[in-house]
Design a protein around this motif. Structure first.
Motif: not given
Length: 892
Positions: A261-265, A378-379, A440-441
Motif C-alpha cells: 500500500i501507499s498513502v499520498d500525504k 508512491p505518488v 518509495q521516493f
C-alpha cells in the motif's frame, strides 16, 4: 478512457495537469546501491537519505549513501515461511527526532519448528490461531535497534493460511495504515471466492475474515500511534468507535491480499494493490480472477469475497451439490456465514480503480498479460525548491506509480482532481525490473526500489536500486567489445566502441583507453593493442563529451593461453537426417599450445564425444561461448513464462523444483496430462499450501510440452552413447519415429599455458527429423499457435514463423502440410531475416480439403542460419492459412 471512481469521495486541490513531453527513457539511470540482501520485503527512506530495509527472516538493514555501505540495524525473531516473516516496515514521520521504526512481523508458538512441518500440521493450521501479526514500534539509536524499546501496538490473528498482506504507511496526519490479508485457504483447485460454510471448513471461508467486521484480517486498518506506545482511533474510519459489532480500527474491508500500500500525504489518499484469485474463466459461480489497484479517501467496503474488479459479483455457492445460487447484491452485501461474528449487512461495495486478469485486459491493454501481482507505489510530488540534480522532473508531479511483482513493470497512473482515471503510461518500458516488491521516493526526488529477485525464495539477484533522473547533459553511453578475450602471447586484440553515443553532446567525444597501465594508452575510437606478457588484464575505456560528462566501461582480457578450436565436421550434411542414413563425422581439434588431434599431438581419449537421441523437436540456440545450447520446446516455453518466479530446476523456491516434480511423477503414466492441466489451471495442496498461478494463455499442446520437459529431468540417461573422435552415425529405421532428434556433442579441456588456467571448449551438432511441426517455431510475428493442439495460424500479411540454426545443405525441396480456403496467397522462404534472400516460394489456392500437401523446390543453400516462412498476401485478404508441418527432402 475515463473510468469513474464510483462511490469514492476524493478532495484534491490539484492544479490542472501540465501538458509537457514525456521524458526520454535514457534520462533515467538504474543504479544498484547494494546486493547485500536476501528476501527483502520493505523499505523506507529517511530524511538524510539513508535507506532502511527489511528482510523476511527478520533482519533490518540500513544503506548509508555517505559511505556506500550496508550495516545490520537489528535482528528480530520471526516465523519466516512463504509469505510470513518480517513483511512490513516504515519509519515514523518524525523519525529524525524520535528514531521510531514500525514493523509488521509474524510470531508463532512454533517459531522453532521448520515451516514445512507447520504447514503440514492440520492441528496447528486449522484450529485456533497459533500465531499473530505483531505491529510493533522500536527505537533506532545510531542505526542500531534498541530491542528493549519494543511497544506492541496491535496483534492480528494468523493461522499460517497465506495471504498475509503486511504493508505499513503513514498519512499526512500521522495516522498509521496497516494492511492485513484474508488469511484464508483458497481451496484445492478452487480458484474462485472461498465461501465454504460447511462444518469443519471455516478456514476455507473468507467470510470469517474479509467480510467479518469483528476480524482484523482482510482489512486495511487505520490507527494513530501515541507517544506512550498505545494508539487512538482517528475519526473517519469505517465504523463508529462504540459499535459493538465492528472493530473501530477498520478503515477498509473486503480485501483479499493487499500486499503493498501507499498513502499520498498531501491528499491522504490511500492506494493499494490487491492480489486476486487464479480463476481464468467466467462461470455461473463467478468471474475470472483479477488483480486490482484501489484508491480511497474514506472508509469503505471493497467487495471481497462477494465482488471483484468493477463490482463483478460472485454467487452464493453450495459446495455439496456444486451448484451456484443467487448473485450477491453490491448495494446490500449480506454475510450470513455461520463463521461470521460481526455485522450481517455490510456497506455497499466499491469498485476498483484499475483491474486486470491473466489475459490481456480489454480496459487496460497497456498492463500486458500473464502472471500478476499488483502493487501500489508512491505518488510523486515535484518540489522546485529541492536542489537535488537527480530528482524526477515536474512531468510526473502528482502521478501515482504502480508496479507488478510478476510482470516486472512500473507504470505511471494519471488521475484527475475528481478521482477519475485519465491514462496509464509506461515507465522505462525497455527495462525489466526483477520482481519489484517495494518502492518509495526519497528526499532527493529519486525513486528507490527493492528488487526481490527471480524466484519466491532465496535469490542471489535480490538488490536495492535507485532510479535517478539525469537533468541537462547526460553522460555518454558506452559499448565496448573485442574480437577475442583470450589467447597466447603476444596477444593482439582489436577493440571496438561501436554503439557508444552521447545523448546530448555528441560532438568530439574523447576516448581514453587503458590496457595494462594506469596511464591512458590510446585515444582512438577502435584501437588495436598487443599484450606481450601473460596475465589477466582489466581494459578500461573512459568516454568524455565536450561538456565534460564522462562514463567508463571495462573488459577483461586473459593473455597466455589460447582457446582450442573444436568443430564437428559432417561433409555435405546439413541439419537433417533421413531414414536409414549412415552419416560420417570427425572431430577437428587444434590448440596453439597443445597441438592438433590430426597430427597426433592430442590424445583422442582426452576428447569427450557422445551421441544422444531424444524425443521431440529441439532448438539450437547460440550461447555466450558461440558453441550453442540445445533447448526443447517445453524448456523454451518455461523460460519465456513466469514459471521461474516460483520454481527452479533443481532447488526449491516457493514451489517445488522441477526435478522434485519429475521424481514424484516419473512412474505415473498419466503424468504428462496431469501436470499440463496443473500448469493451465493452477492450484495448491500437493506441495503444501502455496498456490501456484494458472496459465490460461498457453495452449494444451504447449503445456504438454512443458510437462514433457519437466518429466524428462528424472529420466535415466539410457539414450546416450560414447563415440570416438571419428565414426559413423547409423540412423536406424525411423518410420513412425519422426520426432527423434540426434545430438552429437564434443568437448575438450586444454592443458593451460604460461600459468593461465585451462580452457574448456565444446561443440554440438544437432540432426533433426526431416519433418518439423510448425508450432515448434523459434520466433514468430503475428502467428497463433492456439488453434487446436498443433500447427500455427497465419492470418495477416507479413506474418511469419522461423527456425534458427537450420542448415539446408542437403535439401532441394520442401513440403508443407496445410489447410487453406481463400484466394491465392504465398509463403515465401527467406534466409537470415524476414527481408533476407528468397530461396523458395509456395503458391496456395483454395482447395476444399481440410488437409493438403504442397511440395516446392528451393534454391541451393548452405550454412547454419535462421529460415523464415513469410505469409505473402494482399493486405485486404483476411483468410488464414493454417500450417501443420514442414518437411525437408534430401537432394539426390
Amino acid at each position: 478512457m475515463l473510468l469513474g471512481f464510483l462511490g469514492i469521495s476524493l478532495s484534491f486541490c490539484h492544479r490542472p495537469l501540465e501538458i509537457v513531453e514525456i521524458p526520454d527513457e535514457h534520462r533515467f539511470r538504474k543504479v544498484v546501491l547494494t546486493e547485500e540482501t536476501m528476501d527483502p520485503t520493505a523499505l523506507s527512506v529517511a530524511y538524510d537519505g539513508k535507506v532502511y530495509f527489511a528482510e523476511d527472516i527478520g533482519t533490518i538493514k540500513v544503506y548509508n549513501p555517505n559511505s556506500n555501505s550496508v550495516s545490520i540495524v537489528g535482528q528480530l525473531k520471526v516465523f519466516s515461511c512463504g509469505e510470513e516473516g518480517l513483511i512490513g516496515m516504515t519509519l515514523d514521520p518524525d523519525f529524525e527526532i524520535n528514531g521510531w521504526l514500525y514493523v509488521n512481523r509474524t510470531v508463532s508458538d512454533f517459531m522453532d519448528m521448520p515451516c514445512g512441518e507447520v504447514y503440514k500440521n492440520p492441528e496447528i493450521r486449522f484450529e485456533d490461531p497459533t500465531s499473530n501479526q505483531l505491529i510493533s514500534r522500536f527505537t533506532v539509536i545510531n542505526d542500531t535497534l534498541d530491542m528493549s524499546s519494543e511497544k506492541v501496538l496491535l496483534k492480528a490473528p494468523n493461522q499460517h493460511m497465506r495471504h498475509i498482506g503486511g504493508s505499513l504507511a503513514f498519512d499526512g496526519d500521522g495516522n498509521l495504515y496497516i494492511s492485513i490479508g484474508e488469511n484464508t485457504h483458497p481451496g484445492f483447485l478452487n480458484p474462485y471466492a472461498p465461501l465454504d460454510e460447511r462444518p469443519g471448513r471455516k478456514n476455507y471461508d473468507t467470510q470469517r475474515t474479509s467480510a467479518n467486521t469483528m476480524d482484523y484480517r482482510g482489512k486495511i486498518l487505520r490507527i494513530h500511534p501515541e507517544d506512550d506506545g498505545t494508539y487512538s482511533i482517528p475519526s473517519g474510519n469505517l465504523f463508529e468507535k462504540n459499535d459493538p459489532l465492528a472493530l473501530p480500527e477498520i478503515y477498509v474491508m473486503g480485501c483479499r491480499n493487499p500486499f503493498r500500500i501507499s498513502v499520498d500525504k498531501e491528499t491522504n489518499t490511500l492506494y493499494w494493490g490487491e492480489v486476486g484469485p487464479d480463476a481464468y474463466a467466467d462461470i455461473p459461480r463467478g468471474p475470472r480472477g483479477y488483480d486490482e489497484i484501489n484508491a480511497t479517501t474514506e472508509g469503505g467496503f471493497f467487495g471481497w469475497p462477494y465482488f471483484i474488479a468493477n463490482n463483478l459479483a460472485y454467487a452464493k455457492y453450495d459446495y455439496d451439490t456444486e451448484k451456484a445460487g443467487k448473485l450477491f447484491d453490491t448495494n446490500r452485501p449480506e454475510n450470513t456465514s455461520p463463521n461470521n461474528t460481526g455485522k450481517k449487512i455490510l456497506p455497499p461495495a466499491k469498485p476498483a480503480l484499475i483491474w486486470y486478469p491473466y489475459a490481456a485486459s480489454e480496459e487496460y491493454p497497456e498492463l500486458g498479460e500473464g502472471g500478476r501481482t499488483a502493487m501500489a507505489g508512491p505518488v510523486y510530488h515535484y518540489n522546485s525548491n529541492n536542489n537535488s540534480i537527480l530528482k524526477f522532473p515536474s512531468y510526473f508531479d502528482k502521478a501515482l506509480f504502480i508496479y507488478d511483482w510478476m510482470r516486472g513493470w512500473i507504470k505511471v497512473v494519471r488521475i484527475d482532481e475528481n478521482g477519475k482515471l485519465i491514462k496509464i503510461e509506461d515507465f522505462m518500458p525497455s527495462t525489466r525490473f526483477i520482481s519489484p516488491i517495494d518502492m518509495q521516493f526519497g528526499p532527493d526526488g529519486s525513486l528507490y526500489v527493492l528488487e526481490f529477485g527471480t524466484t519466491w525464495g532465496a535469490n542471489p539477484d535480490a538488490r536495492l536500486i535507485k532510479i535517478e533522473y539525469i537533468q541537462g547533459n547526460r553522460p555518454p553511453h558506452i559499448e565496448i567489445a573485442a574480437n577475442k578475450s583470450v589467447g597466447t602471447t603476444p596477444l593482439t586484440i582489436h577493440f571496438k566502441s561501436e554503439g557508444t553515443v552521447a545523448y546530448d553532446k555528441d560532438d568530439n567525444l574523447k576516448y581514453e583507453w587503458k590496457f595494462n597501465s594506469k596511464e591512458v594508452q590510446s585515444s582512438e575510437r577502435n584501437p588495436t593493442f598487443t599484450f606481450k606478457d601473460p596475465g589477466i588484464y582489466q581494459v578500461t575505456l573512459t568516454v568524455t563529451d565536450n561538456e565534460g560528462a564522462t562514463a567508463t566501461a571495462d573488459l577483461q582480457i586473459k593473455a597466455g593461453n589460447d582457446a582450442p578450436q573444436l568443430t564437428i565436421d559432417m561433409p555435405s550434411r546439413g541439419s537433417f537426417y533421413w531414414d536409414k542414413d549412415k552419416i560420417p563425422y570427425r572431430i577437428l581439434l587444434t590448440d596453439k599450445e597443445d597441438g592438433s588431434l590430426a597430427n597426433g599431438d592430442i590424445d583422442p581419449s582426452k576428447v569427450q564425444v557422445s551421441l544422444e537421441w531424444m524425443k521431440g523437436n529441439y532448438t539450437l540456440e547460440t550461447s555466450t561461448n558461440g558453441m550453442g545450447t540445445l533447448k526443447s520446446q517445453g524448456e523454451k516455453l518455461i523460460g519465456e513464462s513466469d514459471c521461474r518466479s516460483c520454481h527452479k530446476t533443481s532447488e526449491r523456491a516457493i514451489g517445488p523444483s522441477f526435478l522434485e516434480v519429475a521424481k514424484k511423477y516419473k512412474d505415473d503414466l498419466d503424468a504428462t496430462d496431469y501436470i499440463a492441466q496443473k500448469i493451465l489451471s493452477g492450484g495448491s495442496g500437493v506441495w503444501g499450501d502455496i498456490s501456484m498461478s494458472a496459465h490460461p494463455l498457453f495452449s494444451k499442446a504447449d503445456t504438454r510440452r512443458m510437462a514433457d520437459y519437466i518429466l524428462s529431468l528424472a529420466k535415466e540417461k539410457t539414450n546416450i552413447k560414447e563415440m570416438g573422435v571419428e565414426g559413423i552415425i547409423d540412423i536406424s529405421n525411423t518410420h513412425g519415429k519422426e520426432d527423434i532428434t540426434f545430438v552429437l556433442k564434443a568437448s575438450y579441456t586444454d592443458l593451460g599455458a604460461s600459468g593461465m588456467e585451462p580452457i574448456t571448449v565444446s561443440a554440438i551438432k544437432m540432426l533433426q527429423p526431416p519433418k518439423l511441426e510448425a508450432e515448434n517455431f523459434s520466433t514468430q510475428r503475428d502467428a497463433l499457435s492456439e488453434v487446436g493442439d498443433n500447427g500455427v495460424s497465419m492470418g495477416f500479411a507479413s506474418t511469419y514463423i522461423s527456425f534458427k540454426n537450420i542448415d539446408l545443405t542437403a535439401v532441394d525441396s520442401i513440403t508443407f502440410g496445410y489447410s487453406y480456403k481463400g484466394p491465392e496467397c504465398f509463403i515465401t522462404i527467406r534466409t537470415g531475416s524476414p527481408d533476407g534472400e528468397i530461396i523458395g516460394k509456395a503458391r496456395f489456392t483454395n482447395i476444399p480439403k481440410s488437409k493438403n500437401k504442397l511440395t516446392i523446390p528451393i534454391k541451393e543453400t548452405s550454412g547454419s542460419q535462421e529460415i523464415f516462412f513469410l505469409h505473402d498476401k494482399a493486405p485486404d485478404i483476411h483468410e488464414e492459412i493454417y500450417l501443420d508441418w514442414i518437411s525437408f527432402h534430401k537432394r539426390e
